[in-house]
Design a protein around this motif. Structure first.
Motif, PDB file in Angstrom:
ATOM      1  N   PRO A 115       0.820  -1.208   0.000  1.00  0.00           N
ATOM      2  CA  PRO A 115       0.000   0.000   0.000  1.00  0.00           C
ATOM      3  C   PRO A 115       0.856   1.262   0.000  1.00  0.00           C
ATOM      4  O   PRO A 115       1.852   1.352   0.714  1.00  0.00           O
ATOM      5  CB  PRO A 115      -0.812  -0.102   1.293  1.00  0.00           C
ATOM      6  CG  PRO A 115      -0.365  -1.326   1.998  1.00  0.00           C
ATOM      7  CD  PRO A 115       0.701  -1.987   1.203  1.00  0.00           C
ATOM      8  N   ASP A 118      -1.331   6.812  -0.079  1.00  0.00           N
ATOM      9  CA  ASP A 118      -2.758   7.068  -0.319  1.00  0.00           C
ATOM     10  C   ASP A 118      -3.613   5.815  -0.178  1.00  0.00           C
ATOM     11  O   ASP A 118      -4.812   5.846  -0.407  1.00  0.00           O
ATOM     12  CB  ASP A 118      -2.958   7.685  -1.704  1.00  0.00           C
ATOM     13  CG  ASP A 118      -2.470   6.784  -2.825  1.00  0.00           C
ATOM     14  OD1 ASP A 118      -1.973   5.667  -2.540  1.00  0.00           O
ATOM     15  OD2 ASP A 118      -2.569   7.194  -4.000  1.00  0.00           O
ATOM     16  N   LYS A 120      -3.493   3.203  -2.048  1.00  0.00           N
ATOM     17  CA  LYS A 120      -3.557   2.471  -3.309  1.00  0.00           C
ATOM     18  C   LYS A 120      -2.299   1.611  -3.451  1.00  0.00           C
ATOM     19  O   LYS A 120      -1.225   1.984  -2.974  1.00  0.00           O
ATOM     20  CB  LYS A 120      -3.662   3.437  -4.484  1.00  0.00           C
ATOM     21  CG  LYS A 120      -4.970   4.209  -4.507  1.00  0.00           C
ATOM     22  CD  LYS A 120      -5.040   5.129  -5.695  1.00  0.00           C
ATOM     23  CE  LYS A 120      -6.344   5.916  -5.661  1.00  0.00           C
ATOM     24  NZ  LYS A 120      -6.410   6.899  -6.733  1.00  0.00           N
TER      25      LYS A 120
END
Length: 158
Positions: A115, A118, A120
């Motif tokens: 990850p 953010d 993502k």
């Protein structure tokens, strides 16, 4: 006539030895390819502990951008950092192998996902070379190195 028979017997023995040796080398290559695939699956399930379990006690790891790591325990401690994030993923695919006697190697491509800030996924790609040594109890890793590469589609452009 005896010389021809003797020569035929010698040539036959050499041919059998050559063919058998070729099969043995191919069998060991296949064995290492399968072992590398099993290593990938084990690490996907078991993280840093599974990673370290494939190394010889005196194995070394040459991480991309990092110092040499020596010994199974130190290797596991190093990998604990990456695997401490439950969303970290490391997978690889062996592309080839070779073996001779009690030594062999596998090489291939790996990918990572973790990850980002953010949340993502941040994807990473690379290539690796793993050196294996046959010892009592089977093959163990004596050296492993990997380095980053562009994504596969960008590698094909070059």
């Amino acid at each position: 006539m005896r010389r021809v028979m003797y020569l035929g017997a010698v040539m036959g023995a050499l041919l059998v030895g050559f063919v058998a040796g070729g099969y043995a080398a191919r069998d060991e290559r296949d064995e290492l390819m399968q072992l590398d695939r099993e290593f990938d699956e084990a690490v996907a399930r078991g993280g840093s502990e599974a990673w370290a379990s494939y190394f010889a006690e005196d194995g070394i790891m040459l991480p991309n951008g990092g110092a040499i790591v020596t010994g199974r325990q130190a290797i596991q401690e190093t990998m604990n950092a990456a695997f401490s994030n439950p969303k970290f993923v490391l997978r690889w695919e062996p592309l080839g192998a070779a073996a001779s006697g009690n030594m062999g190697f596998t090489y291939g491509l790996f990918r990572t996902s973790r990850p980002g800030a953010d949340g993502k996924p941040v994807l990473g790609y690379g290539k690796y070379l793993t050196v294996w040594r046959k010892q009592r109890g089977g093959w163990k890793i004596v050296a492993d190195c990997g380095n980053n590469s562009p994504p596969p589609q960008e590698q094909k452009k070059k």
